[in-house]
Design a protein around this motif. Structure first.
Motif, PDB file in Angstrom:
ATOM      1  N   ASP A 157       0.822  -1.219   0.000  1.00  0.00           N
ATOM      2  CA  ASP A 157       0.000   0.000   0.000  1.00  0.00           C
ATOM      3  C   ASP A 157       0.854   1.267   0.000  1.00  0.00           C
ATOM      4  O   ASP A 157       0.326   2.373   0.077  1.00  0.00           O
ATOM      5  N   GLY A 158       2.187   1.114  -0.051  1.00  0.00           N
ATOM      6  CA  GLY A 158       3.077   2.268  -0.050  1.00  0.00           C
ATOM      7  C   GLY A 158       3.417   2.789   1.326  1.00  0.00           C
ATOM      8  O   GLY A 158       4.024   3.848   1.448  1.00  0.00           O
ATOM      9  N   HIS A 159       3.070   2.049   2.400  1.00  0.00           N
ATOM     10  CA  HIS A 159       3.411   2.530   3.737  1.00  0.00           C
ATOM     11  C   HIS A 159       4.882   2.278   4.033  1.00  0.00           C
ATOM     12  O   HIS A 159       5.495   1.330   3.518  1.00  0.00           O
ATOM     13  N   PRO A 165      -1.122   5.040   4.525  1.00  0.00           N
ATOM     14  CA  PRO A 165      -1.833   5.996   3.662  1.00  0.00           C
ATOM     15  C   PRO A 165      -3.072   6.586   4.337  1.00  0.00           C
ATOM     16  O   PRO A 165      -3.861   5.862   4.954  1.00  0.00           O
ATOM     17  N   GLN A 213       4.612  -5.399  -4.478  1.00  0.00           N
ATOM     18  CA  GLN A 213       4.962  -3.990  -4.270  1.00  0.00           C
ATOM     19  C   GLN A 213       5.072  -3.213  -5.579  1.00  0.00           C
ATOM     20  O   GLN A 213       5.307  -1.994  -5.555  1.00  0.00           O
ATOM     21  N   ALA A 216       2.911   0.065  -6.065  1.00  0.00           N
ATOM     22  CA  ALA A 216       3.350   1.212  -5.269  1.00  0.00           C
ATOM     23  C   ALA A 216       4.667   1.773  -5.783  1.00  0.00           C
ATOM     24  O   ALA A 216       4.888   2.983  -5.763  1.00  0.00           O
ATOM     25  N   ARG A 219       3.877   3.894  -8.800  1.00  0.00           N
ATOM     26  CA  ARG A 219       3.280   5.173  -8.422  1.00  0.00           C
ATOM     27  C   ARG A 219       4.325   6.093  -7.784  1.00  0.00           C
ATOM     28  O   ARG A 219       4.345   7.302  -8.044  1.00  0.00           O
ATOM     29  N   ALA A 220       5.207   5.509  -6.966  1.00  0.00           N
ATOM     30  CA  ALA A 220       6.196   6.328  -6.267  1.00  0.00           C
ATOM     31  C   ALA A 220       7.244   6.911  -7.201  1.00  0.00           C
ATOM     32  O   ALA A 220       7.690   8.047  -7.025  1.00  0.00           O
ATOM     33  N   LEU A 230       1.473   8.749  -1.554  1.00  0.00           N
ATOM     34  CA  LEU A 230       1.714   7.594  -0.706  1.00  0.00           C
ATOM     35  C   LEU A 230       2.763   7.973   0.336  1.00  0.00           C
ATOM     36  O   LEU A 230       3.619   8.830   0.100  1.00  0.00           O
TER      37      LEU A 230
END
Length: 267
Positions: A157-159, A165, A213, A216, A219-220, A230
């Motif tokens: 989830d990008g944490h 998030p 992953q 994410a 997106r990152a 994120l």
């Protein structure tokens, strides 16, 4: 918070190659800081990160790193006993700390007898004592503690750390260490460094392996704009940020990245 961290992205064919390169990177920074000021402050995470450190307990590093000069901290920790299966301390002890001669007094685990709030307060107080005793430096730019190296993982989830998030703790900008009682990922009670502390670091390594992953990561590191960042996109150290990715984690953005031979990274 640093506006423009120097960022490097390294992508490898396999997780094994990630682990080999990561060990070389950490050993290089350990040598740099031990030579420069006689100590090395390193922050560990939980999850798969510890498994990716396995090469450090093998030759040549197990016999050449100045382990006695290491000071070991945790980016976040679950509020459970140290011998609990969910403990990040236990994970690190089993995979690294029990296999190298780091001084026990230089290993800064949380007080697991306290509540989440109490453990966070206690950990922050201990960090302030270490600043006063010159084990930790303060960032001249932010006034927050400046660790030599933070090792971060990332969830699907990008944490990062225990910063999830959409959670209000993403905006915490006063505390060094805070607590969470409603983590969306169990166990619910944790303590965590805040982003001002994370981003005051001299070096950050983001170590991400596996296809779950990949979204994410895309997106990152992609160029698309999203209304809400994120947590991993908020990582921006004063110094240098290096991503260590295996091919699966980078699979959705393959054209962005340069595959790097494992022998040619830090020569």
């Amino acid at each position: 918070m640093a506006a423009t961290a120097e960022k490097k992205v390294q992508v490898f064919d396999t997780e094994e190659e990630v682990a080999v390169s990561l060990a070389k990177y950490i050993a290089h920074l350990s040598d740099k800081f031990c030579r420069g000021r006689g100590a090395f402050t390193i922050v560990l995470s939980g999850g798969s990160l510890i498994e990716s450190l396995r090469k450090l307990v093998e030759p040549p590093y197990v016999g050449s790193v100045e382990w006695s000069k290491w000071h070991v901290f945790w980016l976040d920790e679950r509020v459970v006993p140290k011998n609990h299966k969910d403990s990040n301390y236990k994970l690190a002890y089993d995979g690294l700390l029990s296999k190298v001669p780091i001084l026990p007094a230089n290993v800064y685990a949380i007080n697991d007898a306290l509540s989440a709030e109490g453990a966070a307060d206690d950990y922050e107080t201990r960090l302030k004592h270490l600043v006063n005793s010159n084990v930790l430096a303060l960032s001249a730019a932010s006034g927050f503690p400046k660790f030599d190296l933070m090792l971060l993982g990332m969830g699907p989830d990008g944490h990062v750390a225990s910063l999830f998030p959409g959670h209000p703790l993403l905006k915490e900008n006063k505390r060094w260490v805070t607590f969470i009682k409603d983590s969306p990922k169990p166990p619910p009670e944790r303590i965590t460094f805040t982003f001002p502390v994370i981003n005051s670091s001299a070096y950050i390594a983001l170590v991400v392996n596996g296809a779950p992953q990949a979204g994410a990561v895309q997106r990152a590191l992609g160029k698309g704009q999203n209304s809400e960042k994120l947590p991993v996109q908020m990582v921006s150290p004063e110094g240098e940020l290096t991503w260590f990715l295996d091919r699966d984690a980078a699979s959705r953005r393959a054209k962005m990245f340069r595959w790097v031979p494992k022998c040619c990274l830090f020569g």
